[in-house]
Design a protein around this motif. Structure first.
Motif: not given
Length: 272
Positions: A1-16
């Protein structure tokens, strides 16, 4: 059975480190550089990136229109542009921000004055420590060896990626050694994760006529050429490399060395 992918409520972004508008605040380049240098954290970032440039800073401040002063100004401008436009990790010139996933796109990073920092020991330093202790403690009964994970066979040759330290960087090269029955045997034994003495002992058990000194010299050669490597992990992802290295060193390295290394890690964490 394949793992269920869920979307997190946050993201990470590289910035200057600084906003792009920093490049357009002044019409005169010297005035722009002066304002930039007065920004909290910039001098320290320059020290981490290029101590030699920081030492020449007074040449520009005292004689900005001289030949040397213009060279320094040009180098400073390059760092200013990098700090204001490139998110690529480079010392203290960029960082990471987190954001929340919402119904509209609005990317506004917080002021650089509110940044926190994460300091850790340099990977080149960690590699040098690992190499030094792997050499000085090579025959410790608590240090085990495994085959180079990159090895593969072509005809009667074993090829693998060999790592080595140059003056200031980690280098890689494709190496090859001839393969025979004895080579295969030593490689097979090392898959168990054995110490130097255990490898010699088990090899001699398979070849009763083998001379102990010759087997020891042969094993030393395989280790020096990088065919067999000490089981001292230094991961690039997952667990922090300094912590992973400390765990490995505690198994075989002298107590006084691991204590100093652990203190260095603790000091770096306290610094930021």
């Amino acid at each position: 059975m394949s793992a269920k992918i869920t979307i997190s409520s946050f993201f990470v972004m590289r910035t200057p480190k600084l906003p792009i508008e920093t490049l357009f605040n002044q019409q005169d380049s010297n005035a722009m550089v002066s304002a930039w240098l007065a920004t909290p954290g910039v001098i320290e970032a320059l020290y981490v990136a290029s101590p030699s440039l920081l030492e020449r800073l007074e040449q520009w401040r005292e004689k900005p229109d001289s030949k040397q002063g213009k060279k320094v100004a040009l180098a400073l401008l390059r760092y200013l542009i990098r700090m204001s436009s490139r998110p690529t990790p480079f010392g203290l010139f960029s960082g990471i921000h987190t954001g929340k996933v919402g119904s509209e796109t609005r990317l506004v990073s917080d002021s650089a004055e509110n940044d926190s920092r994460k300091t850790r020991l340099d990977m080149f330093l960690l590699s040098a420590i690992r190499s030094y202790l792997a050499e000085t403690e090579a025959k410790s009964d608590k240090l085990t060896y495994v085959p180079n994970p990159s090895h593969y066979f072509i005809a009667d040759q074993c090829r693998y990626i060999e790592t080595y330290l140059s003056e200031d960087t980690m280098q890689y090269r494709l190496s090859a050694v001839d393969s025979d029955e004895y080579f295969i045997t030593m490689l097979t034994l090392a898959k168990q994760g054995l110490s130097f003495s255990q490898l010699i002992e088990q090899f001699c058990q398979r070849y009763n006529d083998a001379e102990l000194e010759e087997v020891s010299a042969y094993l030393e050669e395989l280790i020096s050429e990088g065919v067999l490597i000490p089981d001292i992990p230094l991961p690039l992802t997952g667990e922090s490399p300094d912590v992973a290295l400390l765990k490995a060193l505690k198994k075989f390295a002298p107590v006084e060395i691991t204590a100093k290394f652990e203190q260095a890690i603790s000091d770096s964490c306290e610094y930021g």
